[in-house]
Design a protein around this motif. Sequence first.
Motif, PDB file in Angstrom:
ATOM      1  N   GLY A 100       3.416  41.686  42.380  1.00  0.00           N
ATOM      2  CA  GLY A 100       3.845  40.323  42.636  1.00  0.00           C
ATOM      3  C   GLY A 100       3.253  39.788  43.915  1.00  0.00           C
ATOM      4  O   GLY A 100       2.748  40.536  44.761  1.00  0.00           O
ATOM      5  N   ILE A 101       3.322  38.499  44.060  1.00  0.00           N
ATOM      6  CA  ILE A 101       2.646  37.845  45.172  1.00  0.00           C
ATOM      7  C   ILE A 101       3.596  37.202  46.172  1.00  0.00           C
ATOM      8  O   ILE A 101       3.163  36.647  47.171  1.00  0.00           O
ATOM      9  CB  ILE A 101       1.654  36.774  44.661  1.00  0.00           C
ATOM     10  CG1 ILE A 101       2.419  35.675  43.893  1.00  0.00           C
ATOM     11  CG2 ILE A 101       0.586  37.412  43.793  1.00  0.00           C
ATOM     12  CD1 ILE A 101       1.549  34.508  43.514  1.00  0.00           C
ATOM     13  N   ILE A 102       4.872  37.284  45.932  1.00  0.00           N
ATOM     14  CA  ILE A 102       5.826  36.646  46.837  1.00  0.00           C
ATOM     15  C   ILE A 102       6.240  37.618  47.921  1.00  0.00           C
ATOM     16  O   ILE A 102       6.705  38.720  47.634  1.00  0.00           O
ATOM     17  CB  ILE A 102       7.066  36.146  46.067  1.00  0.00           C
ATOM     18  CG1 ILE A 102       6.635  35.094  45.037  1.00  0.00           C
ATOM     19  CG2 ILE A 102       8.090  35.559  47.027  1.00  0.00           C
ATOM     20  CD1 ILE A 102       7.751  34.617  44.158  1.00  0.00           C
ATOM     21  N   GLY A 103       6.090  37.197  49.160  1.00  0.00           N
ATOM     22  CA  GLY A 103       6.434  38.074  50.264  1.00  0.00           C
ATOM     23  C   GLY A 103       7.926  38.245  50.415  1.00  0.00           C
ATOM     24  O   GLY A 103       8.696  37.313  50.213  1.00  0.00           O
ATOM     25  N   THR A 104       8.338  39.426  50.792  1.00  0.00           N
ATOM     26  CA  THR A 104       9.744  39.703  51.010  1.00  0.00           C
ATOM     27  C   THR A 104       9.878  40.862  51.985  1.00  0.00           C
ATOM     28  O   THR A 104       9.044  41.765  52.013  1.00  0.00           O
ATOM     29  CB  THR A 104      10.465  40.038  49.693  1.00  0.00           C
ATOM     30  OG1 THR A 104      11.812  40.423  49.973  1.00  0.00           O
ATOM     31  CG2 THR A 104       9.793  41.191  48.963  1.00  0.00           C
ATOM     32  N   LEU A 105      10.937  40.841  52.779  1.00  0.00           N
ATOM     33  CA  LEU A 105      11.216  41.939  53.698  1.00  0.00           C
ATOM     34  C   LEU A 105      12.271  42.881  53.117  1.00  0.00           C
ATOM     35  O   LEU A 105      12.798  43.732  53.825  1.00  0.00           O
ATOM     36  CB  LEU A 105      11.687  41.383  55.042  1.00  0.00           C
ATOM     37  CG  LEU A 105      10.629  40.599  55.831  1.00  0.00           C
ATOM     38  CD1 LEU A 105      11.229  40.005  57.094  1.00  0.00           C
ATOM     39  CD2 LEU A 105       9.451  41.494  56.180  1.00  0.00           C
TER      40      LEU A 105
END
Length: 122
Positions: A100-105
Motif C-alpha cells: 500500500g501507498i498510504i503512510g502510517t505510524l
Amino acid sequence: HVQLVESGGVSVPPGGSMTLSCTPSGYTTRTNCMGWFRQAPGKQREGVATIDPYGISRYAASLSGRFVVSRDNAKMTLFLQMNGLKPEDTAMYYCAARFGIIGTLDSGKYNYWGQGTQVTVS
C-alpha cells in the motif's frame, strides 16, 4: 525471501547526528510505503517516521522536527537523518515496509521488518 537490512546505528554524545539506512532484498519497495520505528528497553515499539512512494512523509509529533526521512527509489533505500540527538532517542531502530501507498505510524500495518540497528545517545 524478503529482507530489510538496517545500518548506521552507532553511539554518539547528546546533540550529535547520524543517518540510518535500510536496504531491502528480495522485495520491491518503489511502490510501497516504508517507515522507521524504534523500541527502547522496557517500552513499546513506536513509530518514528514514514514515507510513501511519492515522498510524502509523516513524523511522530514528539520529534520536534529533528529527524528527516527520505528514500532513494532507484536504489530502493530508505534513510533516516537524525539531528540534535537526545538520550531519550536511545533505542533499537527498525526499518519496515508495507503493502500500500498510504503512510502510517501504526506498526501493525507493516508487513516486513528488519532486524534493527542500535542507536545510543550518551
